[in-house]
Design an enzyme around this catalytic site. Sequence first.
Site, PDB file in Angstrom:
ATOM      1  N   ALA A  94       0.818  -1.230  -0.128  1.00  0.00           N
ATOM      2  CA  ALA A  94      -0.011   0.049   0.017  1.00  0.00           C
ATOM      3  C   ALA A  94       0.788   1.399  -0.177  1.00  0.00           C
ATOM      4  O   ALA A  94       0.322   2.336  -0.311  1.00  0.00           O
ATOM      5  CB  ALA A  94      -0.959   0.152   1.316  1.00  0.00           C
ATOM      6  N   LYS A  95       2.057   1.209   0.472  1.00  0.00           N
ATOM      7  CA  LYS A  95       3.047   2.314   0.482  1.00  0.00           C
ATOM      8  C   LYS A  95       2.356   3.368   1.065  1.00  0.00           C
ATOM      9  O   LYS A  95       2.498   4.601   0.730  1.00  0.00           O
ATOM     10  CB  LYS A  95       3.563   2.608  -1.022  1.00  0.00           C
ATOM     11  CG  LYS A  95       4.215   1.524  -1.633  1.00  0.00           C
ATOM     12  CD  LYS A  95       4.588   1.771  -3.117  1.00  0.00           C
ATOM     13  CE  LYS A  95       5.286   0.857  -3.715  1.00  0.00           C
ATOM     14  NZ  LYS A  95       4.658  -0.380  -4.144  1.00  0.00           N
ATOM     15  N   ARG A  96       1.851   3.069   2.225  1.00  0.00           N
ATOM     16  CA  ARG A  96       1.306   4.456   3.192  1.00  0.00           C
ATOM     17  C   ARG A  96       1.994   5.162   3.794  1.00  0.00           C
ATOM     18  O   ARG A  96       3.417   4.868   3.937  1.00  0.00           O
ATOM     19  CB  ARG A  96       0.513   3.914   4.150  1.00  0.00           C
ATOM     20  CG  ARG A  96      -0.731   2.736   3.772  1.00  0.00           C
ATOM     21  CD  ARG A  96      -1.718   3.804   2.735  1.00  0.00           C
ATOM     22  NE  ARG A  96      -2.998   2.841   2.730  1.00  0.00           N
ATOM     23  CZ  ARG A  96      -4.008   3.087   1.559  1.00  0.00           C
ATOM     24  NH1 ARG A  96      -3.552   4.018   0.790  1.00  0.00           N
ATOM     25  NH2 ARG A  96      -4.937   2.411   1.330  1.00  0.00           N
TER      26      ARG A  96
END
Length: 274
Positions: A94-96
């Site tokens: 998700a690369k939050r």
Amino acid sequence: MSFTAALDGAARRARSLLCVGLDPEPARFPGAWRNDPARIYDFCAAIVDATHDLVCAFKPQFAHFAAHGAEPQLERLIAHVRAVAPGVPVILDAKRGDIGSTAEMYAREAFVRYRADAVTLSPFLGLDSIEPYMRHAGRGLILLCRTSNPGGADLQGQALAEGELLYERIARLAAGPWKARAGESELGLVVGATYPRELARVRELAPTLPLLVPGVGAQGGDARATVQAGWRPDGPIVVSSSRAILYAGEGEGFAAAARAAAEDARAQLEAGRP
């Protein structure tokens, strides 16, 4: 079971460093499923069924589901992985990256709603953007470090005042003070297979952290060089391949073709071990 324990167990059972990335693109689905987002679960579940004994992890890419309003299909897919491959960890890609209450909600999304074992995160907002995820014991927090895309060097390759490069600073922080603050959560790093020299440098700076290594397959990373640069007996690597496996074949035989591609990728990675 913690993320790293699950990862180690799956890798040993499957004799594999391979992670299959689940990046559904309905335009590339086989036959009558083509261009039908309602078939995202069916397509990905077929890939899971065909490959789960060959992998150490699965990595669904969140945007590929959310862009089609397929978040319920993602929930169902992760539940399917739990049912057919209960020991194989799921990494939510998700690369939050955010702070405060927003980061808390992203952490809840990853670990409560989707029940992921690990999530990819951007570290560029600093430690306080990672801390909400650290409250979820046993989960993996995999920080972007030296990514597989050419533009990653625009920032990650820049020299800091002390002389080290930014990606090196991220590796040092993750392996040192941030790891010390992580409690029962577990930090890892994302390093692209397309940059084996940088991968070796990150392994030097973070000798025991799990490394998620995308870029083998469609992006052109070399499997043998990746393993030689990043694998250590006490430093696991998770080498991700997505499109080269998902879309290895067309028509009714797509799942069998995906299995054959996964078998080949696993063998290439195993050949790179010392």
